[in-house]
Design an enzyme around this catalytic site. Structure first.
Site, PDB file in Angstrom:
ATOM      1  N   CYS A 221       1.006  -1.104  -0.078  1.00  0.00           N
ATOM      2  CA  CYS A 221      -0.059   0.068  -0.181  1.00  0.00           C
ATOM      3  C   CYS A 221       0.798   1.298   0.071  1.00  0.00           C
ATOM      4  O   CYS A 221       0.929   2.139   0.956  1.00  0.00           O
ATOM      5  CB  CYS A 221      -0.901   0.140   1.192  1.00  0.00           C
ATOM      6  SG  CYS A 221      -1.824  -1.519   1.236  1.00  0.00           S
ATOM      7  N   ALA A 222       1.545   1.242  -1.089  1.00  0.00           N
ATOM      8  CA  ALA A 222       2.794   2.168  -1.071  1.00  0.00           C
ATOM      9  C   ALA A 222       2.502   3.821  -1.275  1.00  0.00           C
ATOM     10  O   ALA A 222       3.204   4.371  -0.528  1.00  0.00           O
ATOM     11  CB  ALA A 222       3.694   1.998  -2.311  1.00  0.00           C
ATOM     12  N   GLY A 225       5.043   6.602  -1.454  1.00  0.00           N
ATOM     13  CA  GLY A 225       6.256   5.981  -1.346  1.00  0.00           C
ATOM     14  C   GLY A 225       7.148   6.166  -0.074  1.00  0.00           C
ATOM     15  O   GLY A 225       8.278   5.911  -0.281  1.00  0.00           O
ATOM     16  N   GLY A 226       6.581   6.550   0.909  1.00  0.00           N
ATOM     17  CA  GLY A 226       7.454   7.150   1.966  1.00  0.00           C
ATOM     18  C   GLY A 226       8.265   5.874   2.658  1.00  0.00           C
ATOM     19  O   GLY A 226       9.590   6.120   2.816  1.00  0.00           O
ATOM     20  N   LYS A 227       7.686   4.588   2.840  1.00  0.00           N
ATOM     21  CA  LYS A 227       8.515   3.747   3.158  1.00  0.00           C
ATOM     22  C   LYS A 227       9.550   3.008   2.400  1.00  0.00           C
ATOM     23  O   LYS A 227      10.543   2.683   2.634  1.00  0.00           O
ATOM     24  CB  LYS A 227       7.502   2.635   3.916  1.00  0.00           C
ATOM     25  CG  LYS A 227       6.466   2.935   4.746  1.00  0.00           C
ATOM     26  CD  LYS A 227       7.054   3.245   6.164  1.00  0.00           C
ATOM     27  CE  LYS A 227       5.859   3.759   7.085  1.00  0.00           C
ATOM     28  NZ  LYS A 227       4.799   4.745   6.692  1.00  0.00           N
ATOM     29  N   ASP A 245      -0.082   0.059  -5.223  1.00  0.00           N
ATOM     30  CA  ASP A 245      -1.086   0.677  -4.517  1.00  0.00           C
ATOM     31  C   ASP A 245      -2.217   0.494  -5.415  1.00  0.00           C
ATOM     32  O   ASP A 245      -2.167   0.476  -6.618  1.00  0.00           O
ATOM     33  CB  ASP A 245      -0.955   2.032  -4.335  1.00  0.00           C
ATOM     34  CG  ASP A 245      -1.792   2.595  -3.482  1.00  0.00           C
ATOM     35  OD1 ASP A 245      -1.174   2.710  -2.250  1.00  0.00           O
ATOM     36  OD2 ASP A 245      -3.068   2.936  -3.784  1.00  0.00           O
ATOM     37  N   ASP A 283       1.377  -1.302   4.665  1.00  0.00           N
ATOM     38  CA  ASP A 283       1.246   0.240   5.391  1.00  0.00           C
ATOM     39  C   ASP A 283      -0.178   0.240   5.126  1.00  0.00           C
ATOM     40  O   ASP A 283      -0.650   1.101   4.187  1.00  0.00           O
ATOM     41  CB  ASP A 283       2.121   1.034   4.824  1.00  0.00           C
ATOM     42  CG  ASP A 283       2.080   2.433   5.566  1.00  0.00           C
ATOM     43  OD1 ASP A 283       1.297   2.644   6.478  1.00  0.00           O
ATOM     44  OD2 ASP A 283       2.719   3.395   5.339  1.00  0.00           O
ATOM     45  N   CYS A 336      -1.127   4.190  10.710  1.00  0.00           N
ATOM     46  CA  CYS A 336      -0.754   5.422  11.760  1.00  0.00           C
ATOM     47  C   CYS A 336      -2.057   5.751  12.242  1.00  0.00           C
ATOM     48  O   CYS A 336      -2.708   6.830  12.380  1.00  0.00           O
ATOM     49  CB  CYS A 336      -0.588   6.608  10.354  1.00  0.00           C
ATOM     50  SG  CYS A 336      -1.597   6.815   9.070  1.00  0.00           S
TER      51      CYS A 336
END
Length: 402
Positions: A221-222, A225-227, A245, A283, A336
């Site tokens: 679940c990009a 793309g932070g991770k 995604d 994520d 989060c």
């Protein structure tokens, strides 16, 4: 801008914010983009007041006995000189009516119910069931950065040369923090890709995935793309990271972000390739309740129906992860959120359903990767929060498929 015109702008922005349809930061962004004549100082004032009222929305609405935007704004302004603030000028806030003057005259101090005092819709307050945690999520968040492909000492030095002062985050090995709001748009350190904006909990989540260069890994679940970008930086562009995604368009920004950051080993995919992933990162889409320090308006857009839809989706995505992770591989689930039904309940149900899936020893993982005292209550998963780790609310759970 005159003070009355500034507050008229605040009123216009809040009128859309209180509809609870779009994020407040997007509303402000669009408002200013359409009014380029508004100067930087006026923009700062308008934005600061809007965010302050959002953070006090429950209490102001309770005092006003109304969710009406103008009533809430006038309640916020009750101790100012309203003849000046609401001067009725062409571009200013409309002058007070007789009814409004009577309303303000009769405002009384009252004892707030706990959910109002702690600025949280009642149904969410009851779900979280932790007053201090809810209160901490309404405070302002610091500005966290991740040093990218350089040491954080070097990134800190470069930022300091531009008049930007950051300290080291307590846990994330590449993290930098400022308690003050920072504008990085004109900072060469940012433009050259030496730093990236990322909360410390999110940095740690990527670090704790413990991805090695020879792993077949997918960030399922990009989103933006932070991770993926953090993992790629941690591994110095070695190996390959697949980013996926369900909404392909959400990943549009990954390429431009990767180019600025010097990241070259992320491949965007529309479908999973096989059932042999060493590390399957979820994520998950979630309520975002852990990010209320940064997006205090989000709590008002969340409904019980939306939450139920999210938990169903989270469980379904974990099933996809199970099907595509090889034996001996790792499934990493993160949100989060601070809501138990999106976090501990989801992974507990998942492990119960699959006897060949086990929780990793998170205390051991933490010590190996972070080297700091373990701050969490259980070794089954990590529940970050402003109270426990000084970060956003964040949930991390690594599971192993045997």
């Amino acid at each position: 801008m005159q003070i009355s015109a500034r507050y008229q702008a605040v009123f216009e922005v809040l009128t859309e914010v209180f509809q609870d349809l779009r994020p407040a930061d997007k509303i402000l962004q669009d408002y200013f983009r359409a009014r380029k004549y508004i100067g930087s100082k006026d923009r700062r004032f308008i934005a600061d007041v809007v965010w302050e009222i959002i953070r006090k929305r429950m209490r102001l609405s309770f005092e006003a006995k109304s969710g009406d935007v103008r009533r809430v704004l006038l309640t916020y302004l009750k101790d100012t000189d309203l003849d000046i603030v609401a001067d009725g000028s062409e571009y200013g806030l409309a002058a007070l009516s007789k009814d409004e003057k009577n309303f303000l005259k009769n405002l009384k101090e009252e004892v707030y119910p706990p959910f109002v005092e702690n600025e949280c819709p009642e149904w969410l307050y009851q779900k979280i069931n932790h007053p201090r945690l809810v209160q901490s999520l309404n405070a302002k968040a610091p500005a966290d950065l991740r040093a990218n492909l350089v040491s954080r000492e070097e990134a800190q030095r470069r930022l300091r040369s531009e008049g930007l002062f950051f300290s080291f985050t307590p846990y994330a090995p590449f993290g930098l923090r400022s308690e003050e709001r920072v504008n990085l748009n004109n900072a060469a350190t940012y433009q050259e890709g030496l730093v990236e904006v990322q909360d410390e909990a999110s940095q740690l989540a990527a670090w704790l995935c413990d991805v090695r260069a020879d792993d077949k890994v997918v960030d399922y679940c990009a989103g933006a793309g932070g991770k993926s970008l953090a993992i790629a930086a941690y591994n110095r562009n070695e190996g390959q990271i697949f980013a996926h995604d369900a909404d392909w368009n959400r990943m549009d920004v990954i390429k431009s972000r990767a180019e600025r950051l010097g990241i070259r080993n992320i491949k965007l995919i529309k479908a999973l390739d096989g059932a042999d992933y060493d590390c399957f990162i979820v994520d998950a889409p979630c309520s975002g309740s852990g990010t209320w320090r940064r997006s205090p308006d989000a709590k008002f857009r969340l409904t019980e129906t939306k939450l139920a839809d999210l938990t169903r989706t989270q469980a379904e995505i974990l099933e996809t992860a199970y099907q595509h992770t090889k034996k001996g591989g790792r499934i990493v689930y993160m949100t989060c959120s601070v809501l138990d039904e999106e976090n501990a309940q989801i992974v507990s149900d998942f492990v119960l359903k699959h006897p060949d899936v086990f929780f990793a020893d998170h205390q051991k993982l933490w010590v190996q990767k972070v080297g700091a005292p373990y701050p969490f209550e259980t070794d089954k998963y990590l529940s970050f929060s402003p109270l426990v780790t000084g970060t956003d609310g964040f949930f991390f759970c690594m599971m192993r498929k045997m």
